[in-house]
Design a protein around this motif. Structure first.
Motif, PDB file in Angstrom:
ATOM      1  N   ASP A  53       0.823  -1.198   0.000  1.00 15.68           N
ATOM      2  CA  ASP A  53       0.000   0.000   0.000  1.00 15.68           C
ATOM      3  C   ASP A  53       0.861   1.253   0.000  1.00 15.68           C
ATOM      4  O   ASP A  53       0.593   2.199  -0.730  1.00 15.68           O
ATOM      5  CB  ASP A  53      -0.947   0.012   1.205  1.00 15.68           C
ATOM      6  CG  ASP A  53      -2.081  -0.999   1.074  1.00 15.68           C
ATOM      7  OD1 ASP A  53      -2.226  -1.618  -0.004  1.00 15.68           O
ATOM      8  OD2 ASP A  53      -2.821  -1.173   2.053  1.00 15.68           O
ATOM      9  N   ILE A  61       0.380   3.666  -3.014  1.00 13.73           N
ATOM     10  CA  ILE A  61      -0.336   4.893  -2.707  1.00 13.73           C
ATOM     11  C   ILE A  61       0.589   6.103  -2.685  1.00 13.73           C
ATOM     12  O   ILE A  61       0.253   7.166  -3.202  1.00 13.73           O
ATOM     13  CB  ILE A  61      -1.090   4.746  -1.363  1.00 13.73           C
ATOM     14  CG1 ILE A  61      -2.199   3.698  -1.524  1.00 13.73           C
ATOM     15  CG2 ILE A  61      -1.653   6.080  -0.889  1.00 13.73           C
ATOM     16  CD1 ILE A  61      -2.807   3.230  -0.206  1.00 13.73           C
ATOM     17  N   CYS A  62       1.762   5.934  -2.104  1.00 13.15           N
ATOM     18  CA  CYS A  62       2.654   7.087  -1.944  1.00 13.15           C
ATOM     19  C   CYS A  62       3.185   7.605  -3.274  1.00 13.15           C
ATOM     20  O   CYS A  62       3.635   8.746  -3.346  1.00 13.15           O
ATOM     21  CB  CYS A  62       3.789   6.756  -0.978  1.00 13.15           C
ATOM     22  SG  CYS A  62       3.164   6.479   0.703  1.00 13.15           S
ATOM     23  N   TYR A 115       1.412   8.515  -5.487  1.00 13.35           N
ATOM     24  CA  TYR A 115       0.437   9.540  -5.841  1.00 13.35           C
ATOM     25  C   TYR A 115       0.539  10.761  -4.926  1.00 13.35           C
ATOM     26  O   TYR A 115      -0.363  11.582  -4.873  1.00 13.35           O
ATOM     27  CB  TYR A 115      -0.987   8.972  -5.771  1.00 13.35           C
ATOM     28  CG  TYR A 115      -1.272   8.036  -6.916  1.00 13.35           C
ATOM     29  CD1 TYR A 115      -1.598   8.516  -8.176  1.00 13.35           C
ATOM     30  CD2 TYR A 115      -1.203   6.663  -6.727  1.00 13.35           C
ATOM     31  CE1 TYR A 115      -1.858   7.659  -9.222  1.00 13.35           C
ATOM     32  CE2 TYR A 115      -1.455   5.799  -7.775  1.00 13.35           C
ATOM     33  CZ  TYR A 115      -1.787   6.293  -9.021  1.00 13.35           C
ATOM     34  OH  TYR A 115      -2.039   5.447 -10.052  1.00 13.35           O
ATOM     35  N   GLN A 139      -3.598   9.201   4.654  1.00 14.66           N
ATOM     36  CA  GLN A 139      -4.379  10.159   3.873  1.00 14.66           C
ATOM     37  C   GLN A 139      -5.317   9.423   2.915  1.00 14.66           C
ATOM     38  O   GLN A 139      -6.461   9.837   2.707  1.00 14.66           O
ATOM     39  CB  GLN A 139      -3.456  11.105   3.115  1.00 14.66           C
ATOM     40  CG  GLN A 139      -2.732  12.071   4.022  1.00 14.66           C
ATOM     41  CD  GLN A 139      -1.599  12.814   3.318  1.00 14.66           C
ATOM     42  OE1 GLN A 139      -1.291  12.556   2.167  1.00 14.66           O
ATOM     43  NE2 GLN A 139      -0.975  13.731   4.046  1.00 14.66           N
ATOM     44  N   CYS A 140      -4.847   8.314   2.361  1.00 14.59           N
ATOM     45  CA  CYS A 140      -5.706   7.520   1.476  1.00 14.59           C
ATOM     46  C   CYS A 140      -6.872   6.919   2.255  1.00 14.59           C
ATOM     47  O   CYS A 140      -8.005   6.887   1.766  1.00 14.59           O
ATOM     48  CB  CYS A 140      -4.894   6.431   0.779  1.00 14.59           C
ATOM     49  SG  CYS A 140      -5.823   5.588  -0.521  1.00 14.59           S
ATOM     50  N   TYR A 141      -6.617   6.453   3.480  1.00 12.70           N
ATOM     51  CA  TYR A 141      -7.704   5.936   4.318  1.00 12.70           C
ATOM     52  C   TYR A 141      -8.742   7.031   4.579  1.00 12.70           C
ATOM     53  O   TYR A 141      -9.947   6.771   4.591  1.00 12.70           O
ATOM     54  CB  TYR A 141      -7.186   5.412   5.653  1.00 12.70           C
ATOM     55  CG  TYR A 141      -6.392   4.128   5.579  1.00 12.70           C
ATOM     56  CD1 TYR A 141      -6.641   3.155   4.616  1.00 12.70           C
ATOM     57  CD2 TYR A 141      -5.387   3.877   6.504  1.00 12.70           C
ATOM     58  CE1 TYR A 141      -5.908   1.986   4.568  1.00 12.70           C
ATOM     59  CE2 TYR A 141      -4.649   2.703   6.473  1.00 12.70           C
ATOM     60  CZ  TYR A 141      -4.917   1.763   5.500  1.00 12.70           C
ATOM     61  OH  TYR A 141      -4.197   0.600   5.467  1.00 12.70           O
ATOM     62  N   GLU A 164     -10.757   7.457   1.479  1.00 13.39           N
ATOM     63  CA  GLU A 164     -11.664   6.309   1.367  1.00 13.39           C
ATOM     64  C   GLU A 164     -12.886   6.494   2.268  1.00 13.39           C
ATOM     65  O   GLU A 164     -14.023   6.237   1.861  1.00 13.39           O
ATOM     66  CB  GLU A 164     -10.919   5.031   1.745  1.00 13.39           C
ATOM     67  CG  GLU A 164     -11.775   3.778   1.696  1.00 13.39           C
ATOM     68  CD  GLU A 164     -10.972   2.545   2.064  1.00 13.39           C
ATOM     69  OE1 GLU A 164     -11.072   1.558   1.307  1.00 13.39           O
ATOM     70  OE2 GLU A 164     -10.262   2.569   3.089  1.00 13.39           O
ATOM     71  N   TYR A 215      -7.664  17.837  -2.226  1.00  9.36           N
ATOM     72  CA  TYR A 215      -8.408  16.581  -2.218  1.00  9.36           C
ATOM     73  C   TYR A 215      -9.592  16.581  -1.245  1.00  9.36           C
ATOM     74  O   TYR A 215     -10.504  15.768  -1.370  1.00  9.36           O
ATOM     75  CB  TYR A 215      -7.488  15.411  -1.858  1.00  9.36           C
ATOM     76  CG  TYR A 215      -6.340  15.241  -2.828  1.00  9.36           C
ATOM     77  CD1 TYR A 215      -6.547  15.259  -4.201  1.00  9.36           C
ATOM     78  CD2 TYR A 215      -5.047  15.047  -2.372  1.00  9.36           C
ATOM     79  CE1 TYR A 215      -5.497  15.100  -5.087  1.00  9.36           C
ATOM     80  CE2 TYR A 215      -3.991  14.880  -3.250  1.00  9.36           C
ATOM     81  CZ  TYR A 215      -4.219  14.907  -4.603  1.00  9.36           C
ATOM     82  OH  TYR A 215      -3.173  14.746  -5.484  1.00  9.36           O
ATOM     83  N   TYR A 275      -8.725   8.944  -5.337  1.00 14.95           N
ATOM     84  CA  TYR A 275      -9.075   7.745  -4.568  1.00 14.95           C
ATOM     85  C   TYR A 275      -9.524   6.614  -5.497  1.00 14.95           C
ATOM     86  O   TYR A 275      -9.101   5.466  -5.345  1.00 14.95           O
ATOM     87  CB  TYR A 275     -10.171   8.048  -3.533  1.00 14.95           C
ATOM     88  CG  TYR A 275     -10.712   6.775  -2.966  1.00 14.95           C
ATOM     89  CD1 TYR A 275      -9.935   5.994  -2.109  1.00 14.95           C
ATOM     90  CD2 TYR A 275     -11.953   6.290  -3.355  1.00 14.95           C
ATOM     91  CE1 TYR A 275     -10.400   4.773  -1.644  1.00 14.95           C
ATOM     92  CE2 TYR A 275     -12.421   5.083  -2.892  1.00 14.95           C
ATOM     93  CZ  TYR A 275     -11.646   4.328  -2.031  1.00 14.95           C
ATOM     94  OH  TYR A 275     -12.101   3.113  -1.587  1.00 14.95           O
ATOM     95  N   ILE A 290      -6.465   5.022  -7.266  1.00 11.90           N
ATOM     96  CA  ILE A 290      -5.698   4.156  -6.356  1.00 11.90           C
ATOM     97  C   ILE A 290      -6.478   2.885  -6.066  1.00 11.90           C
ATOM     98  O   ILE A 290      -5.932   1.774  -6.135  1.00 11.90           O
ATOM     99  CB  ILE A 290      -5.363   4.907  -5.051  1.00 11.90           C
ATOM    100  CG1 ILE A 290      -4.394   6.056  -5.328  1.00 11.90           C
ATOM    101  CG2 ILE A 290      -4.787   3.949  -4.012  1.00 11.90           C
ATOM    102  CD1 ILE A 290      -4.210   7.025  -4.163  1.00 11.90           C
ATOM    103  N   ASN A 291      -7.755   3.028  -5.750  1.00 14.24           N
ATOM    104  CA  ASN A 291      -8.586   1.874  -5.399  1.00 14.24           C
ATOM    105  C   ASN A 291      -8.686   0.886  -6.564  1.00 14.24           C
ATOM    106  O   ASN A 291      -8.584  -0.332  -6.373  1.00 14.24           O
ATOM    107  CB  ASN A 291      -9.973   2.342  -4.961  1.00 14.24           C
ATOM    108  CG  ASN A 291     -10.722   1.284  -4.212  1.00 14.24           C
ATOM    109  OD1 ASN A 291     -10.186   0.659  -3.306  1.00 14.24           O
ATOM    110  ND2 ASN A 291     -11.970   1.093  -4.581  1.00 14.24           N
TER     111      ASN A 291
END
Length: 178
Positions: free
Chosen positions: A37, A41-42, A44, A50-52, A55, A91, A116, A119-120
């Motif tokens: 992850d 993710i990083c 981006y 931050q991604c959580y 989400e 974002y 998001y 990435i997802n």
């Protein structure tokens, strides 16, 4: 009736052996996913945390910072730093809360939702490759076991059950994950 052989283990010993094997398997899985992850993710320009947050906002809609902190199991100051960074990058935005105009609500922006979803989509594609060799029943059973483990772990975390110096009765408050 034959006496038990010395190689037979007690139910408690079997439970401990199963728990040890489960701990090793989950630790391996979590470690690998954390690195996967982070690496995915990083790239981006956002952190996993931050991604959580993206989400949570994408899936649950606008919410106050305190609600996001509780959902992510973060303290208030960490949540503020996460949201501040996401807001600087465009974002997330803070808006007047629909229920209380004096309060602020966090909302994912179009740019944040696009990020998001990108990435997802990539993470789900990786999952598809991993489970491609599983039969559907095995995949469904594995998913259910993982969900149940996650719920049980979260319940223990939220209730304050910990190990080591933060074990119940030691006077230590458990740290929240950052």
């Amino acid at each position: 009736m034959q006496p038990k052989s010395s190689s037979a283990r007690s139910p408690q010993a079997e439970l401990l052996a199963d728990a040890t094997a489960l701990h090793a398997a989950v630790s391996d899985l979590v470690r690998i996913y954390q690195f996967r992850d982070r690496d995915k993710i990083c790239c981006y320009d956002i952190s996993v945390t931050q991604c959580y947050a993206l989400e949570a906002l994408a899936g649950r809609g606008p919410m106050r910072s305190q609600a996001l902190a509780e959902l992510l199991l973060l303290d208030k100051s960490t949540t503020t730093r996460v949201v501040d960074a996401l807001e600087r990058k465009g974002y997330v935005e803070r808006r007047a809360d629909a229920a209380d105009a004096r309060a602020l609500s966090l909302q994912i922006t179009r740019k944040g939702r696009t990020l998001y979803e990108t990435i997802n989509r990539e993470l789900i594609a990786q999952q598809a490759e991993i489970v491609a060799g599983f039969d559907r029943e095995a995949c469904a059973m594995a998913t259910e076991v993982i969900r149940r483990l996650a719920r049980a772990a979260e319940a223990r975390f939220v209730s304050g059950i910990s190990v080591g110096d933060c074990a119940p009765g030691t006077g230590c408050s458990p740290r929240r994950r950052d």
